[in-house]
Design an enzyme around this catalytic site. Structure first.
Site, PDB file in Angstrom:
ATOM      1  N   ASP A  69       0.685  -1.421   0.083  1.00  0.00           N
ATOM      2  CA  ASP A  69       0.182  -0.407   0.035  1.00  0.00           C
ATOM      3  C   ASP A  69       0.977   1.446   0.132  1.00  0.00           C
ATOM      4  O   ASP A  69      -0.120   2.333   0.312  1.00  0.00           O
ATOM      5  CB  ASP A  69      -0.905  -0.035   1.343  1.00  0.00           C
ATOM      6  CG  ASP A  69       0.128  -0.568   2.918  1.00  0.00           C
ATOM      7  OD1 ASP A  69       1.219  -0.242   2.623  1.00  0.00           O
ATOM      8  OD2 ASP A  69      -0.769   0.044   3.393  1.00  0.00           O
ATOM      9  N   SER A 114      14.917  27.336  -4.393  1.00  0.00           N
ATOM     10  CA  SER A 114      13.467  26.495  -4.230  1.00  0.00           C
ATOM     11  C   SER A 114      13.724  27.218  -5.798  1.00  0.00           C
ATOM     12  O   SER A 114      13.463  26.360  -6.022  1.00  0.00           O
ATOM     13  CB  SER A 114      12.955  27.158  -3.528  1.00  0.00           C
ATOM     14  OG  SER A 114      11.866  26.781  -2.818  1.00  0.00           O
ATOM     15  N   ASP A 155      23.369  33.045  -1.985  1.00  0.00           N
ATOM     16  CA  ASP A 155      22.213  32.463  -1.689  1.00  0.00           C
ATOM     17  C   ASP A 155      22.003  31.039  -0.243  1.00  0.00           C
ATOM     18  O   ASP A 155      22.818  30.481  -1.162  1.00  0.00           O
ATOM     19  CB  ASP A 155      20.921  32.567  -2.954  1.00  0.00           C
ATOM     20  CG  ASP A 155      19.428  33.453  -1.432  1.00  0.00           C
ATOM     21  OD1 ASP A 155      19.622  33.809  -0.547  1.00  0.00           O
ATOM     22  OD2 ASP A 155      18.021  33.439  -2.551  1.00  0.00           O
ATOM     23  N   GLY A 192      13.395  31.402  -8.929  1.00  0.00           N
ATOM     24  CA  GLY A 192      12.960  32.950  -9.241  1.00  0.00           C
ATOM     25  C   GLY A 192      14.361  33.712  -8.879  1.00  0.00           C
ATOM     26  O   GLY A 192      14.150  34.631  -9.302  1.00  0.00           O
ATOM     27  N   THR A 193      14.064  33.952  -7.810  1.00  0.00           N
ATOM     28  CA  THR A 193      15.516  34.829  -7.072  1.00  0.00           C
ATOM     29  C   THR A 193      16.683  35.097  -7.575  1.00  0.00           C
ATOM     30  O   THR A 193      16.956  36.121  -8.015  1.00  0.00           O
ATOM     31  CB  THR A 193      15.636  34.523  -5.459  1.00  0.00           C
ATOM     32  OG1 THR A 193      14.168  34.582  -4.608  1.00  0.00           O
ATOM     33  CG2 THR A 193      16.722  35.191  -5.336  1.00  0.00           C
ATOM     34  N   ARG A 203       9.035  40.262  -1.915  1.00  0.00           N
ATOM     35  CA  ARG A 203       8.381  39.313  -2.637  1.00  0.00           C
ATOM     36  C   ARG A 203       6.538  39.405  -2.943  1.00  0.00           C
ATOM     37  O   ARG A 203       6.166  40.102  -1.641  1.00  0.00           O
ATOM     38  CB  ARG A 203       8.520  38.580  -1.667  1.00  0.00           C
ATOM     39  CG  ARG A 203       7.887  37.153  -2.200  1.00  0.00           C
ATOM     40  CD  ARG A 203       8.540  35.592  -1.351  1.00  0.00           C
ATOM     41  NE  ARG A 203       9.717  35.234  -1.165  1.00  0.00           N
ATOM     42  CZ  ARG A 203       9.966  34.277  -2.366  1.00  0.00           C
ATOM     43  NH1 ARG A 203       8.764  34.234  -3.745  1.00  0.00           N
ATOM     44  NH2 ARG A 203      10.979  33.438  -2.659  1.00  0.00           N
ATOM     45  N   LYS A 206      15.600  43.166  -3.052  1.00  0.00           N
ATOM     46  CA  LYS A 206      14.027  41.725  -3.633  1.00  0.00           C
ATOM     47  C   LYS A 206      12.988  42.652  -2.966  1.00  0.00           C
ATOM     48  O   LYS A 206      12.806  42.785  -1.341  1.00  0.00           O
ATOM     49  CB  LYS A 206      15.016  40.914  -3.359  1.00  0.00           C
ATOM     50  CG  LYS A 206      13.918  39.841  -3.234  1.00  0.00           C
ATOM     51  CD  LYS A 206      14.530  37.965  -3.463  1.00  0.00           C
ATOM     52  CE  LYS A 206      13.284  37.214  -2.711  1.00  0.00           C
ATOM     53  NZ  LYS A 206      14.281  35.778  -2.700  1.00  0.00           N
ATOM     54  N   ARG A 243      10.637  27.396   7.304  1.00  0.00           N
ATOM     55  CA  ARG A 243      10.115  28.958   6.724  1.00  0.00           C
ATOM     56  C   ARG A 243       8.679  28.937   7.493  1.00  0.00           C
ATOM     57  O   ARG A 243       8.302  29.818   7.325  1.00  0.00           O
ATOM     58  CB  ARG A 243      10.228  28.667   4.940  1.00  0.00           C
ATOM     59  CG  ARG A 243      11.352  29.069   4.745  1.00  0.00           C
ATOM     60  CD  ARG A 243      11.265  29.470   3.124  1.00  0.00           C
ATOM     61  NE  ARG A 243      11.276  28.008   2.369  1.00  0.00           N
ATOM     62  CZ  ARG A 243      11.901  27.628   1.170  1.00  0.00           C
ATOM     63  NH1 ARG A 243      11.810  28.541   0.089  1.00  0.00           N
ATOM     64  NH2 ARG A 243      11.698  26.635   0.225  1.00  0.00           N
TER      65      ARG A 243
END
Ligand code: R5P
Length: 286
Positions: A34, A214, A210, A217-218, A186, A184, A91
């Site tokens: 399962d 993730s 950085d 984008g940054t 967001r 920056k 986060r």
């Protein structure tokens, strides 16, 4: 001492075990029909300090960690210690809206109930550490990044936001490089607005550094801005490379090279934090 390497961190755990001349223990794992996870440890760990190296990012990784914490208790181990190179859910370290979980708190409380100590590398926000009733150490991968770039020809090191400036300043000063940050803002989970300062970088080689990649984008936006400003070569690095939805392709539209650490293993994780982790473990015995 025994080092357990969970799937997410098997390569890193192997390097740490080598460095510490300890036995590397891996679980026997399979899935029930399962889909549920079964695991077993077939190595006698009686009387040993056990260090479990594994991330707590995906739901599967969290489950593997929890089942491991239970399994090792079957041996009369001296202590159980968690090293989660990438500490997931950090986060959501506070409640932003009524009815939300404090995700990193509940996870930390569970882990702390079954371990003597917890360590991670460059956690997103240190508030999570306060949720632990056992010693919780936030290690830093800066020195791994510094060693990696020691002989690379770079003019500027750039933080893609002011929040990462301290790390960039430390790395830049250690390497004798100039540095700056991009402003920056967001807008939402996937959209950011960014503006570089008025510094002439025409023909210059830059490293964007950085904590996390993730969605990418940054970093993609930072690379595009620096390319438009005339940077001749763009290196991209982060501590944790998640590369959600193959975000490397949008980063490589403008960046020339990507190098991240092996807190999360992947095709760009060629900077190892094994020395940082090994020194931490050694330090517990000093
Ligand atoms: C933000 O505070 C972090 O330092 C990173 O810049 C961010 O998490 C990167 O996310 P993404 O790759 O989705 O832009």
């Amino acid at each position: 001492m025994k080092i357990i390497g969970l799937r997410s961190s098997a390569g890193l755990a192997e390097k740490v075990a080598d460095q510490l001349h300890s036995e590397l223990v891996m679980p026997d794992e399979r899935r029930f029909p399962d889909g549920e996870l079964y695991l077993r440890y077939d190595t006698d760990m009686s009387g040993e300090d056990v260090f479990i190296i594994g991330n707590t990012h995906t739901d599967g990784e969290i489950m593997e960690m929890i089942l491991t914490l239970s399994a090792v208790r079957d041996y009369a181990v001296k202590s159980v210690n968690i090293i989660a190179p990438y500490y997931g859910y950090a986060r959501q370290h506070q409640r932003y809206k009524r009815g939300e979980p404090i995700s990193s708190q509940i996870l930390t409380e569970i882990f702390a109930t079954y371990s003597r100590s917890i360590a991670t590398v460059d956690i997103h926000d240190e508030q999570t550490l306060s949720y632990s009733k056992v010693k919780f150490t936030n290690l830093h991968a800066d020195r791994s990044i510094i060693d990696f770039y020691r002989n690379v020809d770079i003019d500027y090191i750039v933080s893609p936001d002011d929040g990462g400036l301290e790390r960039v300043k430390h790395v830049a000063e250690s390497l004798g490089k100039k540095y700056f940050y991009i402003e920056k803002k967001r807008i939402d989970d996937r959209t950011v607005e960014m503006k570089a300062p008025d510094i002439d970088i025409r023909g210059k080689k830059v490293l964007i550094l950085d904590d996390i990649i993730s969605t990418g984008g940054t970093i993609a936006k930072s690379s595009s801005i620096l390319r438009q400003k005339g940077a001749s070569r763009i290196y991209v690095s982060a501590i944790h490379g998640l590369f959600v939805n193959s975000s490397e392709s949008k980063i490589l539209e403008n960046a020339d090279e990507i190098h991240v650490t092996d807190t999360v293993s992947g095709k760009f994780s060629d900077i190892s934090v094994y020395q940082v982790v090994s020194d931490y473990i050694n330090g517990l015995y000093a």
